[in-house]
Design a protein around this motif. Sequence first.
Motif, PDB file in Angstrom:
ATOM      1  N   ASP A 164      -0.262  12.114   3.547  1.00 52.96           N
ATOM      2  CA  ASP A 164      -0.245  13.345   4.364  1.00 52.96           C
ATOM      3  C   ASP A 164      -1.296  14.349   3.879  1.00 52.96           C
ATOM      4  O   ASP A 164      -1.917  15.051   4.680  1.00 52.96           O
ATOM      5  N   ILE A 165      -1.460  14.413   2.559  1.00 51.89           N
ATOM      6  CA  ILE A 165      -2.471  15.346   2.016  1.00 51.89           C
ATOM      7  C   ILE A 165      -3.885  14.846   2.327  1.00 51.89           C
ATOM      8  O   ILE A 165      -4.788  15.620   2.626  1.00 51.89           O
ATOM      9  N   PHE A 166      -4.055  13.529   2.260  1.00 48.88           N
ATOM     10  CA  PHE A 166      -5.400  12.966   2.438  1.00 48.88           C
ATOM     11  C   PHE A 166      -5.849  12.946   3.904  1.00 48.88           C
ATOM     12  O   PHE A 166      -7.038  12.982   4.200  1.00 48.88           O
ATOM     13  N   ARG A 167      -4.876  12.849   4.813  1.00 48.45           N
ATOM     14  CA  ARG A 167      -5.194  12.609   6.230  1.00 48.45           C
ATOM     15  C   ARG A 167      -6.209  13.590   6.817  1.00 48.45           C
ATOM     16  O   ARG A 167      -7.195  13.172   7.439  1.00 48.45           O
ATOM     17  N   PRO A 168      -6.022  14.906   6.655  1.00 50.80           N
ATOM     18  CA  PRO A 168      -6.996  15.825   7.269  1.00 50.80           C
ATOM     19  C   PRO A 168      -8.419  15.622   6.759  1.00 50.80           C
ATOM     20  O   PRO A 168      -9.386  16.030   7.394  1.00 50.80           O
ATOM     21  N   TYR A 169      -8.554  14.984   5.598  1.00 51.44           N
ATOM     22  CA  TYR A 169      -9.893  14.727   5.046  1.00 51.44           C
ATOM     23  C   TYR A 169     -10.405  13.333   5.446  1.00 51.44           C
ATOM     24  O   TYR A 169     -11.385  12.849   4.903  1.00 51.44           O
ATOM     25  N   GLY A 170      -9.666  12.707   6.351  1.00 53.57           N
ATOM     26  CA  GLY A 170     -10.122  11.414   6.872  1.00 53.57           C
ATOM     27  C   GLY A 170      -9.917  10.255   5.919  1.00 53.57           C
ATOM     28  O   GLY A 170     -10.533   9.198   6.084  1.00 53.57           O
ATOM     29  N   LEU A 171      -9.067  10.445   4.922  1.00 56.67           N
ATOM     30  CA  LEU A 171      -8.901   9.422   3.890  1.00 56.67           C
ATOM     31  C   LEU A 171      -7.650   8.593   4.190  1.00 56.67           C
ATOM     32  O   LEU A 171      -6.528   9.090   4.119  1.00 56.67           O
ATOM     33  N   LYS A 172      -7.874   7.330   4.519  1.00 56.38           N
ATOM     34  CA  LYS A 172      -6.780   6.420   4.864  1.00 56.38           C
ATOM     35  C   LYS A 172      -6.222   5.787   3.602  1.00 56.38           C
ATOM     36  O   LYS A 172      -6.989   5.409   2.719  1.00 56.38           O
ATOM     37  N   VAL A 173      -4.920   5.623   3.558  1.00 53.99           N
ATOM     38  CA  VAL A 173      -4.308   5.025   2.374  1.00 53.99           C
ATOM     39  C   VAL A 173      -4.034   3.540   2.580  1.00 53.99           C
ATOM     40  O   VAL A 173      -3.523   3.123   3.621  1.00 53.99           O
ATOM     41  N   PHE A 174      -4.396   2.759   1.556  1.00 54.27           N
ATOM     42  CA  PHE A 174      -4.073   1.331   1.486  1.00 54.27           C
ATOM     43  C   PHE A 174      -3.259   1.098   0.218  1.00 54.27           C
ATOM     44  O   PHE A 174      -3.317   1.898  -0.715  1.00 54.27           O
ATOM     45  N   LEU A 175      -2.582  -0.043   0.157  1.00 52.05           N
ATOM     46  CA  LEU A 175      -1.898  -0.407  -1.089  1.00 52.05           C
ATOM     47  C   LEU A 175      -2.282  -1.822  -1.506  1.00 52.05           C
ATOM     48  O   LEU A 175      -2.492  -2.700  -0.660  1.00 52.05           O
ATOM     49  N   SER A 176      -2.351  -2.018  -2.822  1.00 58.15           N
ATOM     50  CA  SER A 176      -2.448  -3.379  -3.342  1.00 58.15           C
ATOM     51  C   SER A 176      -1.038  -3.929  -3.361  1.00 58.15           C
ATOM     52  O   SER A 176      -0.105  -3.236  -3.786  1.00 58.15           O
ATOM     53  N   VAL A 177      -0.879  -5.158  -2.902  1.00 61.76           N
ATOM     54  CA  VAL A 177       0.477  -5.724  -2.919  1.00 61.76           C
ATOM     55  C   VAL A 177       0.537  -6.969  -3.786  1.00 61.76           C
ATOM     56  O   VAL A 177      -0.430  -7.726  -3.890  1.00 61.76           O
ATOM     57  N   ASN A 178       1.696  -7.133  -4.394  1.00 62.57           N
ATOM     58  CA  ASN A 178       1.962  -8.315  -5.199  1.00 62.57           C
ATOM     59  C   ASN A 178       2.502  -9.388  -4.260  1.00 62.57           C
ATOM     60  O   ASN A 178       3.486  -9.156  -3.547  1.00 62.57           O
ATOM     61  N   PHE A 179       1.838 -10.537  -4.266  1.00 60.20           N
ATOM     62  CA  PHE A 179       2.198 -11.559  -3.282  1.00 60.20           C
ATOM     63  C   PHE A 179       3.639 -12.052  -3.450  1.00 60.20           C
ATOM     64  O   PHE A 179       4.260 -12.529  -2.496  1.00 60.20           O
ATOM     65  N   ALA A 180       4.162 -11.894  -4.656  1.00 57.82           N
ATOM     66  CA  ALA A 180       5.534 -12.373  -4.904  1.00 57.82           C
ATOM     67  C   ALA A 180       6.591 -11.354  -4.497  1.00 57.82           C
ATOM     68  O   ALA A 180       7.797 -11.588  -4.693  1.00 57.82           O
ATOM     69  N   SER A 181       6.205 -10.244  -3.904  1.00 56.26           N
ATOM     70  CA  SER A 181       7.163  -9.166  -3.600  1.00 56.26           C
ATOM     71  C   SER A 181       8.428  -9.616  -2.857  1.00 56.26           C
ATOM     72  O   SER A 181       9.530  -9.159  -3.190  1.00 56.26           O
ATOM     73  N   PRO A 182       8.319 -10.506  -1.850  1.00 52.77           N
ATOM     74  CA  PRO A 182       9.557 -10.891  -1.150  1.00 52.77           C
ATOM     75  C   PRO A 182      10.587 -11.505  -2.098  1.00 52.77           C
ATOM     76  O   PRO A 182      11.794 -11.385  -1.877  1.00 52.77           O
ATOM     77  N   LYS A 183      10.065 -12.124  -3.178  1.00 46.73           N
ATOM     78  CA  LYS A 183      10.962 -12.754  -4.144  1.00 46.73           C
ATOM     79  C   LYS A 183      11.459 -11.717  -5.155  1.00 46.73           C
ATOM     80  O   LYS A 183      12.664 -11.523  -5.324  1.00 46.73           O
ATOM     81  N   THR A 184      10.503 -11.022  -5.768  1.00 47.45           N
ATOM     82  CA  THR A 184      10.887 -10.111  -6.851  1.00 47.45           C
ATOM     83  C   THR A 184      11.578  -8.853  -6.334  1.00 47.45           C
ATOM     84  O   THR A 184      12.458  -8.312  -6.994  1.00 47.45           O
ATOM     85  N   LEU A 185      11.183  -8.429  -5.158  1.00 51.60           N
ATOM     86  CA  LEU A 185      11.748  -7.188  -4.626  1.00 51.60           C
ATOM     87  C   LEU A 185      12.813  -7.487  -3.579  1.00 51.60           C
ATOM     88  O   LEU A 185      13.861  -6.836  -3.536  1.00 51.60           O
ATOM     89  N   GLY A 186      12.522  -8.497  -2.764  1.00 53.28           N
ATOM     90  CA  GLY A 186      13.404  -8.779  -1.629  1.00 53.28           C
ATOM     91  C   GLY A 186      14.523  -9.749  -1.942  1.00 53.28           C
ATOM     92  O   GLY A 186      15.375 -10.010  -1.095  1.00 53.28           O
TER      93      GLY A 186
END
Length: 683
Positions: free
Chosen positions: A203-225
Motif C-alpha cells: 500500500d505504501i509502495f503503490r503510489p510510487y508505482g512499485l509492485k510487490v512480488f514474493l519469493s516462494v518456497n516450492f515446498a510451501s504446500p507441504k510445509t505450510l499447507g
Amino acid sequence: MKTYSLLAIILLCFCLHAEDGSQLWLRYEGNANAQITANVKNSKTVDIALSELTQYWKGAPVLLEKKRTKTTDEGFTIVSDKKNNSLKIVASTDIALLYGAYHLLRLQQTGQVTENLNISQTPKYQYRILNHWDNLDGSIERGYAGRSLWEWEKLPNEISPRYEQYARANASIGINATVLNNVNANPKILTQEYLQKVKVLADIFRPYGLKVFLSVNFASPKTLGGLPDADPLNPEVAKWWKAKAKEIYALIPDFGGFLVKANSEGQSGPQDYGRSHVDGANMLADVLKPFGGIVMWRAFVYAPSSDDRAKQAYLEFMPFDGKFRDNVIIQVKNGPIDFQPREPVSALFGAMQKTPVMVEFQITQEYLGFSNHLVYLSPLFEECLQTDTYAKGQTSTVAKTTDGSLFGHRISAIAGVANTGSDVNWCGHDFAQANWYAFGRLAWNYELTSEQIADEWIKQTFNDKKEFLEPVKGLMLSSREAVVDYMMPLGLHHIFAMGHHYGPEPWCYFPNMRQDWLPPYYHKADSEGVGFDRSKTGSNAVAQYFPPLNEKYGNIEQCPEEFLLWFHHVAWDYKLKNGRTLWDELCYSYDNGVKEVRDFQKIWDRMENYVDAERFELVQTKLQIQARDAMWWKDACLLYFQSFSQLPIPYDIERPVHKLDQLQKIKLSISNHENAILETINR
Ligand code: GCV
C-alpha cells in the motif's frame, strides 16, 4: 587569483553542511514555490508529482497533462511551450507523469534544462525489479548495509518512514517492482500473518508505482499447507496454490507474482517429485494467470556431479525452450557462474528464443569486497547488456534478447539483487548508492553510458564542481577494472574465500567437499599452467555460444585476454599480445590493481574541500581498507600461484608484504560486514 580561489574554497566549505548520506541522490533544494498544475483528477501518484515539483522545481510553470499518447503506459514527454513560457509533462498514466516529474528534476539537478525541451522517454523493460535477499529474521543474505529495511516484527502496526523513502528513491530512477524476500525463501512469508505485513508495504509502495512480488518456497504446500507433498502435478497442490493466490490478491490486487529458486543449492523443487522445471513453473503460472501475475523462474541451477558448472543452466533449460506458459520468464544471472567481477555472458541469452529470459545482476557486492570496496558496477552491467550474442545477426545484444524486441516477447524484465539495508546511508558505502542508481537508470534505458550515469549521479549526490566531478568520475569509471586486476585478472574466477567470499583463498581445498564450491575446481593451477579449459579439448562450454563467439572464445589466439583463463588452461610461459608471458602479466595485473586503488586514495584525499566531512571520512576509511585488501589479494594470489609456476615475480614490481603461510591462516568468520572490516583491520 590565488586569494580568490582560496576564498571560494572557504565559502564552499562553509556552505557544505554535516550529513550522513541518507538523502541518496535526492538532494533537491526546497522552497521553490513553482507554479505546477495538473489537468487530471488528483490521485496519490499525481499528488506526489505535484508536491515534488512545487517544492523543488525552479523553472517555468509546469502542467501535468494526462492524455492518450503513443508512448507506453510508463512513457512520458516533456515539452517546452515557448509561447506561454511554460512546460508540459504529457503521459497517459499517473505513474508516467511522476516519472516525468522526476526526470525534470534530474535535468535541473544536472544542469540540463534548456529553453527548448522536447524529450520523449519510454522504459526498455516492462518490469525493472529489485530482488531483496532479506530474511524474515531481519538478516540479509549477502547484505552489507546492516539489517533488512523491512521490520517484520513491527509490521503491520508500526511503519518505518524508510518504506516511503525507499519507494520514492526507486520511483525517481524508474524501478517499478520489488521482491521483498530472499530467494532462499521461508514458507512463512505466505502465512496470513505475513501477508498482512506485505499488504502494508504494498500500500505504501503503490503510489510510487512499485509492485510487490514474493519469493516462494516450492515446498510451501507441504510445509505450510500440511499436504503430503508439493508435487506440481498433484491436483491438491495446485488447489493449495490457487487458494493462496486468491488470498494474496484479495489483500494486494496488483500483486506482481512469484520469484522461484527451485532445485538449486538445497532448495526444494519439482525435481524432488520427478517433475521438471516446466511442470513447476507452469503450475504456478496457471495459478497466477487469472490475476495477471507472472512467475520469474530462476535458471541458477547446478549439480555437484557436473564436469563444468558453467554449462549447466544451459543444458538444463534449453530443452524446455517454448514449453513455458506465456506468463513465465526465466531469470538468468548475467554470467554462467555467479556474479564474479567479470564473467562472459550466460550462453542462455539469445539461445532461449521462444521463452522470455531476463537478466539478474547483483548490485550487492558479494564478490566485490562487500560494502568496503568502491566499485562502480555500471560498466559491468553495461558490458553484459551490450555484449552481442550473435543469436540473430549482428545486433543481438543481451539487451535486445531480453527486452522483448528481438524475439517478440510480451513480457520483459530485468532484476538486480539489492544492496540496501538499515544503514543510515542505505548501502554501507556512499559510492555503493551509485550502483543502485545505475541499475535503475540502465533498466530504464540501457543505451545510457556508464559515464553519463556517473556524471548525473555525482552531480546529484555530491556537487557539479569540475574539480570534483572529473577526478571522481574517472575514479568511478576505472574502479571495476581495478577490482578485476587485484582479484581475478585474465579470466581467473571463483578464487574467493569459502562461504563468505570476502578475500582470497585460491588454495582452499577439502577432499570431501563439493568440488564446485572450491577454488581449485576453477583455477586448475598446476606446474604447466593455470585456467579452466572450456574449449573443445576441455569441457567445450564454448559450444554453447553462437558463432563467431564460440570460435573466438574457443581459440586461445583469438580469445579476448580478459577471458583467457576462463576458457583455457594456459602455460605459464605463454606469450600474450603485449609480449609478456602469462606469469608476468598476472604479476603486473595484480600489481596494477594495487596501484590503481592507491591512486584512488590520492584522488579522494584531494577532494576533501569539495565534500562534507562525514562522507569524506567514511570513503577515505573504506579506501584504506580497500588498499590493504588489494595488497592482500595480490600477495595471496601471486605467492600461491608462484608455488606452481616456480617463476620469479618481476623485479620492478613492489615486493609482497605478506608471507603465504600467514595469509593461509586468515580465517574470517564473517556473519556480517562489520566483522569483516574489523578483522581485516586487525590483521
Ligand atoms: C541467495 C550464490 C550466493 C547465495 C545465493 C545464490 C543464489 O550462491 O552465494 O548466497 O543465495 O547465489 O543466487 O541463489
